[in-house]
Write a protein that holds these residues in place. Structure first.
Motif, PDB file in Angstrom:
ATOM      1  N   SER A  85      58.592  12.887  36.604  1.00 37.86           N
ATOM      2  CA  SER A  85      58.336  14.243  37.098  1.00 37.86           C
ATOM      3  C   SER A  85      56.865  14.598  36.998  1.00 37.86           C
ATOM      4  O   SER A  85      56.353  15.365  37.806  1.00 37.86           O
ATOM      5  CB  SER A  85      59.173  15.254  36.324  1.00 37.86           C
ATOM      6  OG  SER A  85      58.850  15.190  34.951  1.00 37.86           O
ATOM      7  N   ASP A  86      56.156  14.029  35.997  1.00 36.86           N
ATOM      8  CA  ASP A  86      54.729  14.336  35.871  1.00 36.86           C
ATOM      9  C   ASP A  86      53.977  13.870  37.103  1.00 36.86           C
ATOM     10  O   ASP A  86      53.102  14.567  37.619  1.00 36.86           O
ATOM     11  CB  ASP A  86      54.151  13.637  34.627  1.00 36.86           C
ATOM     12  CG  ASP A  86      54.651  14.268  33.340  1.00 36.86           C
ATOM     13  OD1 ASP A  86      54.540  13.629  32.287  1.00 36.86           O
ATOM     14  OD2 ASP A  86      55.147  15.416  33.405  1.00 36.86           O
ATOM     15  N   GLN A 258      38.126  20.245  29.931  1.00 35.63           N
ATOM     16  CA  GLN A 258      37.514  20.467  28.627  1.00 35.63           C
ATOM     17  C   GLN A 258      37.354  21.943  28.336  1.00 35.63           C
ATOM     18  O   GLN A 258      37.304  22.347  27.172  1.00 35.63           O
ATOM     19  CB  GLN A 258      36.148  19.779  28.572  1.00 35.63           C
ATOM     20  CG  GLN A 258      36.286  18.271  28.630  1.00 35.63           C
ATOM     21  CD  GLN A 258      34.957  17.597  28.826  1.00 35.63           C
ATOM     22  OE1 GLN A 258      33.927  18.118  28.409  1.00 35.63           O
ATOM     23  NE2 GLN A 258      34.959  16.445  29.470  1.00 35.63           N
ATOM     24  N   PRO A 261      41.937  23.209  28.511  1.00 40.18           N
ATOM     25  CA  PRO A 261      42.896  22.110  28.371  1.00 40.18           C
ATOM     26  C   PRO A 261      44.346  22.541  28.469  1.00 40.18           C
ATOM     27  O   PRO A 261      45.221  21.718  28.742  1.00 40.18           O
ATOM     28  CB  PRO A 261      42.587  21.536  26.980  1.00 40.18           C
ATOM     29  CG  PRO A 261      41.764  22.529  26.292  1.00 40.18           C
ATOM     30  CD  PRO A 261      41.118  23.385  27.309  1.00 40.18           C
ATOM     31  N   ASP A 262      44.613  23.842  28.247  1.00 44.01           N
ATOM     32  CA  ASP A 262      46.006  24.253  28.327  1.00 44.01           C
ATOM     33  C   ASP A 262      46.460  24.466  29.773  1.00 44.01           C
ATOM     34  O   ASP A 262      47.649  24.462  30.053  1.00 44.01           O
ATOM     35  CB  ASP A 262      46.222  25.534  27.517  1.00 44.01           C
ATOM     36  CG  ASP A 262      45.161  26.575  27.855  1.00 44.01           C
ATOM     37  OD1 ASP A 262      45.406  27.760  27.619  1.00 44.01           O
ATOM     38  OD2 ASP A 262      44.079  26.199  28.337  1.00 44.01           O
ATOM     39  N   THR A 266      47.683  16.739  31.281  1.00 40.78           N
ATOM     40  CA  THR A 266      47.320  15.348  31.508  1.00 40.78           C
ATOM     41  C   THR A 266      47.697  14.879  32.899  1.00 40.78           C
ATOM     42  O   THR A 266      47.236  13.835  33.335  1.00 40.78           O
ATOM     43  CB  THR A 266      48.035  14.439  30.509  1.00 40.78           C
ATOM     44  OG1 THR A 266      49.431  14.717  30.608  1.00 40.78           O
ATOM     45  CG2 THR A 266      47.568  14.704  29.117  1.00 40.78           C
ATOM     46  N   HIS A 267      48.550  15.641  33.617  1.00 46.37           N
ATOM     47  CA  HIS A 267      49.037  15.149  34.900  1.00 46.37           C
ATOM     48  C   HIS A 267      48.770  16.150  36.010  1.00 46.37           C
ATOM     49  O   HIS A 267      49.553  16.279  36.927  1.00 46.37           O
ATOM     50  CB  HIS A 267      50.528  14.825  34.818  1.00 46.37           C
ATOM     51  CG  HIS A 267      51.350  15.957  34.289  1.00 46.37           C
ATOM     52  ND1 HIS A 267      51.673  16.077  32.959  1.00 46.37           N
ATOM     53  CD2 HIS A 267      51.889  17.020  34.891  1.00 46.37           C
ATOM     54  CE1 HIS A 267      52.396  17.164  32.788  1.00 46.37           C
ATOM     55  NE2 HIS A 267      52.540  17.765  33.941  1.00 46.37           N
ATOM     56  N   TYR A 275      44.387   8.151  34.920  1.00 46.56           N
ATOM     57  CA  TYR A 275      43.287   8.002  33.976  1.00 46.56           C
ATOM     58  C   TYR A 275      43.760   8.238  32.549  1.00 46.56           C
ATOM     59  O   TYR A 275      43.450   7.470  31.630  1.00 46.56           O
ATOM     60  CB  TYR A 275      42.165   8.971  34.332  1.00 46.56           C
ATOM     61  CG  TYR A 275      41.097   9.069  33.279  1.00 46.56           C
ATOM     62  CD1 TYR A 275      41.050  10.149  32.401  1.00 46.56           C
ATOM     63  CD2 TYR A 275      40.137   8.085  33.139  1.00 46.56           C
ATOM     64  CE1 TYR A 275      40.083  10.237  31.432  1.00 46.56           C
ATOM     65  CE2 TYR A 275      39.162   8.163  32.165  1.00 46.56           C
ATOM     66  CZ  TYR A 275      39.143   9.238  31.314  1.00 46.56           C
ATOM     67  OH  TYR A 275      38.190   9.325  30.343  1.00 46.56           O
ATOM     68  N   ASN A 276      44.530   9.309  32.325  1.00 44.54           N
ATOM     69  CA  ASN A 276      44.974   9.610  30.966  1.00 44.54           C
ATOM     70  C   ASN A 276      45.967   8.576  30.456  1.00 44.54           C
ATOM     71  O   ASN A 276      45.955   8.233  29.282  1.00 44.54           O
ATOM     72  CB  ASN A 276      45.591  11.008  30.913  1.00 44.54           C
ATOM     73  CG  ASN A 276      44.517  12.073  30.859  1.00 44.54           C
ATOM     74  OD1 ASN A 276      43.551  11.946  30.144  1.00 44.54           O
ATOM     75  ND2 ASN A 276      44.693  13.126  31.623  1.00 44.54           N
ATOM     76  N   ALA A 279      43.542   5.799  29.422  1.00 42.45           N
ATOM     77  CA  ALA A 279      42.607   6.065  28.335  1.00 42.45           C
ATOM     78  C   ALA A 279      43.322   6.346  27.026  1.00 42.45           C
ATOM     79  O   ALA A 279      42.998   5.773  25.998  1.00 42.45           O
ATOM     80  CB  ALA A 279      41.698   7.220  28.714  1.00 42.45           C
ATOM     81  N   THR A 280      44.299   7.264  27.017  1.00 44.22           N
ATOM     82  CA  THR A 280      44.950   7.589  25.749  1.00 44.22           C
ATOM     83  C   THR A 280      46.245   6.813  25.583  1.00 44.22           C
ATOM     84  O   THR A 280      46.583   6.421  24.480  1.00 44.22           O
ATOM     85  CB  THR A 280      45.266   9.082  25.632  1.00 44.22           C
ATOM     86  OG1 THR A 280      45.693   9.551  26.909  1.00 44.22           O
ATOM     87  CG2 THR A 280      44.045   9.856  25.226  1.00 44.22           C
ATOM     88  N   GLY A 281      46.973   6.569  26.671  1.00 47.44           N
ATOM     89  CA  GLY A 281      48.251   5.891  26.502  1.00 47.44           C
ATOM     90  C   GLY A 281      48.118   4.376  26.481  1.00 47.44           C
ATOM     91  O   GLY A 281      49.026   3.689  26.041  1.00 47.44           O
TER      92      GLY A 281
END
Lengths: 315, 437
Positions: A85-86, A258, A261-262, A266-267, A275-276, A279-281
């Motif tokens: 869904s993201d 930045q 952020p809320d 991430t999607h 990208y996220n 980078a983070t996952g």
């Protein structure tokens, strides 16, 4: 008669120097000339396009796990993508965003080009330069700049609102974020689109205008009935490029994330999601699948657009 | 054989012969003199970190350990992307440091992938007694020790005494009282809010910890995930209610708007490193703040949790694990290092031996002369030492933020958001090869 008439002999004196004998080396060299010319392009195309694409596709068929190493999963990543869904959230967002921003941006660019071409604007060269200048600013710098202007604490609009007791502008809120990003995009790219349309307008022969004026057409009718149809190919080309670029939007959400952020999770857009994830996952295999998914969406949208353009041209 | 190959072969043989000759020449000289100066070249280890004053402490280490040179690289912290560089180096298999600074919550992640050395083989077991259980429990998994604690950060409740006195507010001891105080404050002064939601600051899991909720449990490659139970819903609903009634602000942490928000809140749920941010931003209200224990869910039962805290670990692929282990143990356990750290930064000490009344009793001007470290130390005693982080916290933090904030703002329901989070985390764990109980 000098040229030999024996069967199979090449009558070209430059080639068949030795009477009647074909030189395979020479024929090979002549036949291979097109390939020699193609070689640089094909090499670069393979190394920077085909091979990475192939590698990415291969990546998307595997899954690297923290426990258990790399595992072949076939279409597993793609099945996960279909239910993600993201990802589809992000796709929906950029498509709706594109439906508004692309016509607006191209329309403005066309309008500016027509104005400058009409000859009624003084200092046309200055305006041309002025509209084009934002394009010279790198995307990241532009996003940072506008991020500051939009800022709820230190931005000039926010400070002006506090000064004059007006309600605070909500540029970086949930409802204001997409228009804010759209504004940055239009500001950045309208100038270069305008230049392209302006160049296309230059190629219209001037006697068409003379004929139209003699028939009694004013500026506006000339613009709508002569200029716009004749630069339709340029419009279509910029339309496709805009669709491809807009569906991949990344820089503006990444920078604005930045500050808010809320709002930008991430999607927010599919490219940001990819990208996220990387980078983070660290989920490079799934990222490859997401990239192909986005590519498929872009192909579908571009084809739809081309289909519409062709239908209009038929009429 | 080609000319090139012949060339390399001869240089290699000469090279090897040279080293052997040098070793033969050097070794007896050391034995002959029999003194304490090591005859081999100093070992150089690389350290990646971002804690302030690390350079000074490292210099002291090099002075007291002549055989070891430390190349300290400041990798920058606080951006959320500190570990990208490390993860990329791990994937590439090269460019890795010997020692690295890791926050408590990522220790399980790097430990699970086998990237960290078990320090118990280098004598780390003996230093366990030097630290309070709350922080030591974050270093270990069973009998394996994955890091030495640099610091730890119990949470407490900072509030503006002047505003509380002005509006006759009671310092809340339970969360129910917190909600009441928030409503009373906002009624008295609509421009002020009681605080900033810890959920927007990335502290939802910390709040679960404080509510004694065991969200994660890790045992080797088996994990259990439990973020959608009654306690989690209670915590999320509590903050969602406050946010939707505009009684708390929702600034994300470490953004410019959050920095300036310290002037418009009357309290803050703060960790022991918390002063770093409000002190410059709320300089105007310096001296008017006080510290109290965190409000709890059960009256009379103190409970705190930790927000942040880092450790020094040794990478498994290190070329010099013994020297790196010596470094990470000395930096965080040696009294000399702790004394220098106290002198330079006056931060909340991590060693029990330094948590003396004299050190803890240092008055803080920002808090009107209150000895805040005493309160943090007491709070540390009420931190649940059973809390565990899961082995994929970087991904988890990202998902928690997305789902929890959506529920907080009312975009999704509380149980729907937590169910989504639970499902996302479980499927991620399964995809990564973990067994999910």
């Amino acid at each position: 008669m000098q040229a030999s008439t024996r069967l199979g002999a090449d009558p070209n004196p430059l080639v068949a120097r030795r009477r009647g004998i074909r030189s395979p080396l020479r024929l090979l060299r002549r036949g291979s000339i097109p390939y020699i010319f193609l070689a640089p392009f094909v090499t670069l195309f393979s190394f920077f396009f085909l091979i990475p694409l192939g590698y990415a596709f291969r990546l998307s068929l595997y899954q690297e796990r923290m426990i258990g190493g790399t595992v072949f999963v076939g279409s597993g990543n793609y099945q996960q993508l279909l239910h993600d869904s993201d990802f589809w959230d992000g796709v929906q967002r950029v498509v709706l965003y594109g439906l508004v921003v692309i016509p607006l941006g191209l329309g403005l660019a066309l309008l500016f080009a027509l104005f400058i071409d009409s000859g009624t604007v003084p200092f046309a060269g200055l305006f041309r330069l002025g509209f084009f200048l934002p394009y010279a600013i790198p995307g990241v710098v532009a996003a940072l700049l506008w991020g500051y202007l939009y800022g709820p604490a230190f931005g000039p609009f926010a400070q002006a609102a506090t000064q004059f007791n007006l309600p605070q502008p909500q540029f970086l809120s949930d409802s204001g974020m997409l228009p804010s990003i759209g504004n940055i995009s239009i500001w950045l790219y309208t100038g270069s689109n305008m230049i392209i349309f302006f160049a296309a307008l230059q190629s219209i022969p001037a006697d068409l205008y003379e004929a139209a004026t003699m028939d009694g057409a004013n500026g506006r009718r000339i613009a709508w009935h002569i200029k716009v149809p004749l630069i339709a190919p340029a419009l279509a080309m910029m339309g496709i490029l805009s669709i491809i670029g807009t569906l991949q939007i990344f820089t503006e959400p990444q920078i604005l994330a930045q500050l808010a952020p809320d709002v930008i999770g991430t999607h927010y857009t599919p490219n940001l999601y990819a990208y996220n994830l990387a980078a983070t996952g660290q989920q490079f295999n799934y990222v490859a699948a997401v990239s192909f998914g986005l590519g498929a969406v872009i192909i579908v949208c571009s084809s739809l657009f081309l289909g519409i353009v062709n239908r209009i041209r038929m009429d | 054989m080609s000319v090139m190959a012949r060339f390399y072969r001869t240089t290699r043989t000469t090279g090897v012969a040279g080293v052997v000759a040098a070793a033969v020449m050097l070794a007896p000289s050391g034995a002959m003199h029999g003194n304490a100066v090591p005859s081999k070249a100093p070992v150089t280890i690389t350290m990646w970190g971002w804690s302030p004053h690390t350079e000074d402490l490292t210099k002291l280490f090099e002075q007291t350990h002549p055989g070891i040179k430390v190349n300290y690289v400041n990798t920058g912290g606080g951006t959320g992307k500190e570990y990208t560089k490390l993860q990329v180096a791990l994937k590439a298999g090269k460019g890795l440091p010997e020692a690295v600074m890791l926050e408590h919550y990522v220790l399980p992640q790097f430990a699970a992938s086998g990237s960290l050395v078990d320090l118990s083989q280098y004598g780390a077991k003996s230093i366990a007694k030097d630290f309070v259980p709350a922080v030591w429990s974050q270093m270990i998994q069973g009998s394996k020790i994955y890091g030495t604690p640099l610091d730890y950060a119990p949470m407490a409740f900072a509030y503006r005494k002047d505003l509380f006195d002005q509006y006759h507010l009671k310092v809340p001891t339970t969360w129910a009282e917190y909600a009441q105080t928030a409503a009373a404050l906002h009624k008295a002064d609509p421009k002020m809010v009681l605080g900033n939601s810890p959920l927007d600051e990335g502290n939802f899991l910390g709040m679960l910890w404080q509510a004694k909720d065991q969200a994660f449990h890790v045992n080797g490659t088996t994990v259990s995930i439990n973020v959608a139970d009654g306690t989690a819903q209670k915590v999320l609903s509590f903050w969602a209610n406050l946010v939707q009634q505009h009684l708390v602000s929702t600034f994300p942490a470490f953004t410019p708007s959050w920095n300036s928000s310290f002037n418009s809140v009357a309290s803050w749920i703060t960790p022991s490193w918390g002063l770093v941010f409000p002190q410059p931003a709320a300089a105007k209200s310096s001296g008017k703040w006080r510290l109290a224990p965190l409000p709890t869910w059960t009256k009379g039962v103190p409970s705190s949790a930790m927000w942040g805290g880092s450790a020094y670990s040794v990478m498994a692929k290190s070329a010099h694990p013994k020297e790196a282990a010596e470094y990470v143990i000395w930096m965080n356990d040696s009294p000399k290092a702790a004394a220098l750290q106290q002198k330079l930064s006056g931060a909340f000490p991590v060693l029990k031996s330094f948590s003396t009344p004299k050190v803890l009793g240092t008055p803080s001007p920002f808090f009107g002369g209150q000895a805040i470290n005493e309160l943090y130390y007491k709070a540390a005693a009420s931190v649940d030492p059973h809390w565990q982080w899961n082995p994929f916290m970087i991904y988890t933090n990202q998902e928690v933020q997305a789902d929890v904030i959506a529920a907080e703002k009312g975009k999704t329901g509380v149980s729907a958001a937590l169910s989504k989070l639970q499902n996302d985390l479980v499927s991620y764990a399964k995809n990564q090869g973990f067994t999910v109980k």
